[in-house]
Design an enzyme around this catalytic site. Sequence first.
Site, PDB file in Angstrom:
ATOM      1  N   HIS A 150      -8.958  61.485 -48.769  1.00  0.00           N
ATOM      2  CA  HIS A 150      -7.897  62.780 -49.293  1.00  0.00           C
ATOM      3  C   HIS A 150      -8.300  63.011 -50.840  1.00  0.00           C
ATOM      4  O   HIS A 150      -9.036  62.467 -51.492  1.00  0.00           O
ATOM      5  CB  HIS A 150      -6.438  62.090 -49.166  1.00  0.00           C
ATOM      6  CG  HIS A 150      -6.350  60.665 -49.787  1.00  0.00           C
ATOM      7  ND1 HIS A 150      -6.153  60.568 -51.175  1.00  0.00           N
ATOM      8  CD2 HIS A 150      -6.694  59.434 -49.075  1.00  0.00           C
ATOM      9  CE1 HIS A 150      -6.200  58.772 -51.161  1.00  0.00           C
ATOM     10  NE2 HIS A 150      -6.535  58.456 -50.098  1.00  0.00           N
ATOM     11  N   HIS A 178      -2.208  61.792 -52.341  1.00  0.00           N
ATOM     12  CA  HIS A 178      -2.726  62.634 -51.355  1.00  0.00           C
ATOM     13  C   HIS A 178      -2.345  64.086 -51.840  1.00  0.00           C
ATOM     14  O   HIS A 178      -1.538  64.603 -50.979  1.00  0.00           O
ATOM     15  CB  HIS A 178      -2.041  62.320 -49.901  1.00  0.00           C
ATOM     16  CG  HIS A 178      -2.320  60.795 -49.416  1.00  0.00           C
ATOM     17  ND1 HIS A 178      -3.355  60.730 -48.118  1.00  0.00           N
ATOM     18  CD2 HIS A 178      -2.312  59.679 -49.852  1.00  0.00           C
ATOM     19  CE1 HIS A 178      -3.507  59.563 -47.969  1.00  0.00           C
ATOM     20  NE2 HIS A 178      -2.968  58.965 -49.086  1.00  0.00           N
ATOM     21  N   ASP A 183      -6.397  46.969 -49.272  1.00  0.00           N
ATOM     22  CA  ASP A 183      -6.570  48.538 -49.811  1.00  0.00           C
ATOM     23  C   ASP A 183      -5.915  48.490 -51.112  1.00  0.00           C
ATOM     24  O   ASP A 183      -4.604  47.896 -51.266  1.00  0.00           O
ATOM     25  CB  ASP A 183      -5.957  49.465 -49.038  1.00  0.00           C
ATOM     26  CG  ASP A 183      -6.222  50.769 -49.250  1.00  0.00           C
ATOM     27  OD1 ASP A 183      -6.582  51.029 -50.446  1.00  0.00           O
ATOM     28  OD2 ASP A 183      -6.284  51.495 -48.295  1.00  0.00           O
ATOM     29  N   ASP A 215      -8.518  54.610 -55.709  1.00  0.00           N
ATOM     30  CA  ASP A 215      -8.122  54.205 -54.394  1.00  0.00           C
ATOM     31  C   ASP A 215      -9.396  53.477 -53.844  1.00  0.00           C
ATOM     32  O   ASP A 215     -10.225  54.297 -53.485  1.00  0.00           O
ATOM     33  CB  ASP A 215      -7.457  55.219 -53.706  1.00  0.00           C
ATOM     34  CG  ASP A 215      -7.024  54.957 -52.250  1.00  0.00           C
ATOM     35  OD1 ASP A 215      -7.045  53.877 -51.796  1.00  0.00           O
ATOM     36  OD2 ASP A 215      -6.605  56.013 -51.674  1.00  0.00           O
ATOM     37  N   GLU A 261     -12.509  57.373 -46.806  1.00  0.00           N
ATOM     38  CA  GLU A 261     -12.140  56.110 -46.460  1.00  0.00           C
ATOM     39  C   GLU A 261     -12.253  56.190 -44.743  1.00  0.00           C
ATOM     40  O   GLU A 261     -11.311  56.273 -44.067  1.00  0.00           O
ATOM     41  CB  GLU A 261     -10.768  55.987 -46.693  1.00  0.00           C
ATOM     42  CG  GLU A 261      -9.703  56.681 -46.630  1.00  0.00           C
ATOM     43  CD  GLU A 261      -8.047  56.193 -47.095  1.00  0.00           C
ATOM     44  OE1 GLU A 261      -7.967  54.927 -46.588  1.00  0.00           O
ATOM     45  OE2 GLU A 261      -7.642  57.073 -47.695  1.00  0.00           O
ATOM     46  N   GLU A 282     -13.457  51.815 -48.481  1.00  0.00           N
ATOM     47  CA  GLU A 282     -12.956  52.904 -49.460  1.00  0.00           C
ATOM     48  C   GLU A 282     -13.337  53.104 -50.766  1.00  0.00           C
ATOM     49  O   GLU A 282     -13.496  52.095 -51.381  1.00  0.00           O
ATOM     50  CB  GLU A 282     -11.577  53.107 -49.121  1.00  0.00           C
ATOM     51  CG  GLU A 282     -10.743  54.476 -50.111  1.00  0.00           C
ATOM     52  CD  GLU A 282      -9.361  54.602 -49.907  1.00  0.00           C
ATOM     53  OE1 GLU A 282      -8.563  53.389 -49.636  1.00  0.00           O
ATOM     54  OE2 GLU A 282      -8.816  55.729 -50.017  1.00  0.00           O
TER      55      GLU A 282
HETATM   56 MN    MN Z   1      -6.535  53.242 -49.888  1.00  0.00          MN
HETATM   57 MN    MN Z   2      -6.934  56.279 -49.665  1.00  0.00          MN
END
Ligand code: MN
Ligand code: MN
Length: 300
Positions: free
Chosen positions: A157, A165, A86, A97, A191, A285
Site C-alpha cells: 500500500h 493505507h 509486523d 511499516d 508486503e 515487508e
Molecule cells: Mn505491516
Molecule cells: Mn503494511
Amino acid sequence: MLDDDAYDKILRAGRIASRVRKYAAEKVKPGIRVYDFCEDVERKIYDEGGKPAFPCNISINNVAAHYTPYIGDESVIPDKSVVKIDVGVHIDGYIADTAVTVSFDPKYDDLLLAVETALERAIEIIKPGIRVSKIGEVIERAIKSYGYRPIRNLSGHSIERYNLHSGVSIPNVRDMFNISKITSGHVYAIEPFGTNGVGYVVEGRNAYIYSLVKEKRVKDELGRIVLENIKKKYDGLPFAERWLRNVIPERNKLLEILKELVKSKILHAYPVLLEATGGVVAQFEHTVLVLKREVVVTTL
Ligand code: MN
Ligand code: MN
C-alpha cells in the site's frame, strides 16, 4: 512533494522500525507470552525515539495478519510455529511499516525463502511509472516458483503522513484490472504473503485492533471518554484494545464501548485475518521511498 523535514523523518522512522524488527526477530521464542512480547516490542519503539504507527502484530501459523494480544491474553508462542511480526513506527506522522517471519520448524524454511525472495524481486523493479500489477506479477512468480501461493487478497500500500493505507494498493498477484502506477515522491509498503494453503484470507470473528474513522457526538459518557483518549493519542492511526486498559479497567465494559463506537461507524475494527484453508502463512515487508532517480528502502 517532500521537504527536507519530511524526508528526514521518513528515514528516521525507517531506521527505528528496522532496529525494532531485528530486535523482535531475535527475542521471539516458543514458550514466551505474546502479550509480554508485544509490549516489549512497543516499548522498544519508544526507547528508540519513535511511536508505534499501529500495534505490534504477532500472527502465528495460519493467522495471516492483524493479531495483537488482547487484555488478559495468556497465549504463548507454540513450538514449531511460524511467527510473523509486523512493526509500525512513526515520527510526527511519517510512517515506516516492516515485517519479518521467523520459523521454528525447518519444514517451512523454503516458504520463508519464497516470500523473502518475492520481496527482493519487487524492490528490484519498483520505480516511478511502473504499474503496480507488474510488481504483483513479479511477487506471484517468485512465490510460485517455490511451489507456494501468494495471498491474493492481501496487498502492499501507499503511505502518507498519518495515513497507513493511503489509497494505492500493491497486489501480491498479477492484477490486470489494477491500472495504478508508482509515482515518485511517495512512500510504499511492499508486503508479499505466501502460503501452503489456498492463497486467500478470510476474516476471523475477533478484532483486537481499531482505528478512528469519523468523529461524531457520543451520548454515553464512558464512550466519550474513550473517544477523547483515542483522538488525543493515536492521530487516526490504528490502536490496540490493550492500549486502553487504563482508561476502562474492566475489559467487558471496554469491549462494550468499543462495539458501540464501531456500530456508530466512529471506529473501524480490523478482524484477525486467517488463511482460508488453514495454510501456514509467511510475510516479509519493507517500506520504500520512491524518488525520481532512486528507491530508498527505509526499513532495510
Ligand atoms: Mn505491516
Ligand atoms: Mn503494511
